[in-house]
Scaffold this active site. Structure first.
Site, PDB file in Angstrom:
ATOM      1  N   LYS A 271      -3.666   1.376  -3.553  1.00 19.62           N
ATOM      2  CA  LYS A 271      -3.309   0.982  -2.294  1.00 19.62           C
ATOM      3  C   LYS A 271      -4.310   1.557  -1.327  1.00 19.62           C
ATOM      4  O   LYS A 271      -5.078   2.249  -1.599  1.00 19.62           O
ATOM      5  CB  LYS A 271      -2.056   1.732  -2.008  1.00 19.62           C
ATOM      6  CG  LYS A 271      -1.177   0.803  -0.872  1.00 19.62           C
ATOM      7  CD  LYS A 271      -0.724  -0.428  -1.032  1.00 19.62           C
ATOM      8  CE  LYS A 271       0.546  -0.857  -0.395  1.00 19.62           C
ATOM      9  NZ  LYS A 271       1.849  -1.241  -1.225  1.00 19.62           N
TER      10      LYS A 271
HETATM   11  N1  GLU Z   1       1.637  -5.039  -1.174  1.00 22.76           N
HETATM   12  C1  GLU Z   1       2.760  -5.578  -1.905  1.00 22.76           C
HETATM   13  C2  GLU Z   1       3.537  -4.526  -2.718  1.00 22.76           C
HETATM   14  O1  GLU Z   1       3.509  -3.287  -2.053  1.00 22.76           O
HETATM   15  C3  GLU Z   1       2.276  -6.495  -3.120  1.00 22.76           C
HETATM   16  C4  GLU Z   1       1.118  -5.923  -3.914  1.00 22.76           C
HETATM   17  C5  GLU Z   1       0.067  -6.768  -4.793  1.00 22.76           C
HETATM   18  O2  GLU Z   1       0.736  -7.977  -5.016  1.00 22.76           O
HETATM   19  O3  GLU Z   1      -0.798  -6.361  -5.508  1.00 22.76           O
HETATM   20  O4  GLU Z   1       3.971  -4.648  -3.632  1.00 22.76           O
END
Ligand code: GLU
Length: 433
Positions: free
Chosen positions: A118
């Site tokens: 992230k």
């Molecule tokens: N930001 C989204 C989550 O927290 C999607 C992450 C992704 O698709 O890689 O799950």
């Protein structure tokens, strides 16, 4: 108070710091239950890589501002790091760490060949023009360089980023590759616009998954969603789409809170009307004519059956858990409920469908997009949605069954399943060298 103590106090209260406490507490409790080997526990308790970049961007007025961007790669035992990039003032190293850990559990639970990562940039995007956001995004991508990659670390949208942001990242990343390799790198990000390698339906995938989780709960109770009242915190991509699908099933949106204000109408708020209103109103729900304004503190106490936090972390805590009227909390956001808050809710018999299960439709959609790009295919909405449905229901079934069998709350059940899958990979492979 000395300056240092003040700083420490501030840090403790920072949402990143709190989220870190939250994710580790959740992990430790499940790890203890499944008797996770201490070596593997040690590995999973820390992040593999933490990339912090400072980069200059020319603003529209000719001045240069230095931005700080983060990418934390928690674990890749099951596959490339995967997870979103958020643009928000609360993004810091602790927030990125916690959110990266949540991604590891989420992808593992969903049975995807991914690890967790992230990141994002600490900024308030409303203070920048579209052209500035494009330059910030491109320069951030350039600064991350080979720390991301289609088989290594694959970002996606998150809070305040969208398909346009992903298109800029893909374009910048591909432009910096040797010419013959450019198109083979399309899957460096997911959540791109359809027409630029994106997947039809990726926009609604997270909200649809949250909706399916709620529907699954009502089916298990032999009830329909007809007439059920729900409230949503956050009316961004997730908040809008889950409301859209719930309304289609006859449920009724009765209150919404966003970063600017809170509104309520017990007779129902029309979801599409609210969307159109926010589009004409800089994204804000404030002063929506068909609802009354309520105080921020009253929001969680609004009369309803279903509460959907779909904004930021640490929203439902010991300060407000006692107010909650809902019977079900469906976590569209990552980490919206802290440990104390959860204990109070469970004591009161309120069911929580945890984030790593409830909002996993997004990353499942991302996986489909990645496969589509990798295989040079173009999937259509009518094939995407049933596939998403099937994967979500498999996860929901697994977690609800485990929770019943072991007599534990859904979150702990979801963690046990997720951690066991990662543990198995470590046991099979061993630790290098
Ligand atoms: N930001 C989204 C989550 O927290 C999607 C992450 C992704 O698709 O890689 O799950």
């Amino acid at each position: 108070m000395t300056t240092l103590t003040k700083q420490i106090e501030k840090k403790k209260k920072s949402s990143g710091g709190n989220m870190m406490d939250n994710v580790l507490e959740q992990f430790n409790s499940a790890a203890e239950y499944i008797d996770l080997h201490p070596n593997i526990k040690r590995i999973l308790s820390i992040t593999n890589n933490e990339i912090v970049v400072h980069f200059p961007v020319k603003l529209d007025n000719g001045e240069v501002e230095i931005f700080t961007g983060y990418r934390v790669q928690h674990n890749n035992a099951l596959g490339p790091y995967k997870g979103g990039l958020r643009y928000h003032p609360t993004v810091d190293i602790d927030a990125a760490r916690a959110l990266a850990m949540w991604m590891t559990w989420k992808t593992s639970l969903a049975g995807l060949p991914y690890g967790g990562g992230k990141g994002g940039i600490q900024l308030d995007p409303s203070k920048y023009s579209e052209a500035e956001l494009e330059r910030i995004t491109r320069r951030f991508t350039f600064a991350l360089a080979d720390n991301i990659g289609p088989e290594h670390d694959i970002p996606a949208p998150d809070v305040n980023t969208n398909s346009q942001t992903m298109a800029w990242i893909a374009d910048t990343y591909m432009s910096t590759r040797p010419p013959a390799e450019r198109t083979a790198n399309h899957h460096v990000v997911t959540g791109k616009p359809d027409g630029s390698g994106g997947l039809e339906g990726r926009d609604r995938a997270t909200g649809y998954g949250v909706f399916l989780s709620i529907k699954f709960w009502s089916e298990r109770n032999n009830e329909t969603l007809e007439g059920k009242k729900f409230i949503v915190q956050g009316f961004g991509n997730v908040g809008y789409w889950v409301s859209h699908f719930l309304e289609q099933e006859g449920a009724m949106l009765v209150a919404v809170q966003d970063a600017f204000g809170s509104i309520e109408n017990q007779k129902g708020i029309k979801v599409e009307d609210l969307l159109n209103y926010t589009k004409a109103n800089d994204g804000s729900i404030v002063d929506f004519p068909e609802a009354k304004a309520i105080n921020k503190e009253e929001f969680f106490g609004v009369e309803c059956e279903i509460l959907i936090p779909a904004a930021l972390g640490n929203q439902i805590t010991e300060r407000n858990a006692h107010q909650v009227k809902a019977k079900l909390i469906a976590e569209g956001a990552n980490g919206p409920t802290n440990g104390e808050g959860e204990r109070l809710l469970l004591e009161r018999g309120i069911l929580i469908i945890p984030d790593i299960l409830c909002n996993s439709g997004g990353v499942i959609g991302s996986y489909f997009e990645w496969l589509q790009n990798r295989n040079g295919e173009l999937w259509h909405l009518d094939e995407v949605m049933p596939k998403l449905d099937k994967k979500m229901r498999e996860s929901l079934n697994k977690v609800f069954e485990y929770s019943e069998k072991e007599g534990m709350e859904l979150r702990k059940a979801a963690y046990c399943i997720a951690i066991k899958r990662i543990e198995k990979a470590y046991v099979q492979r061993g630790i290098f060298p």
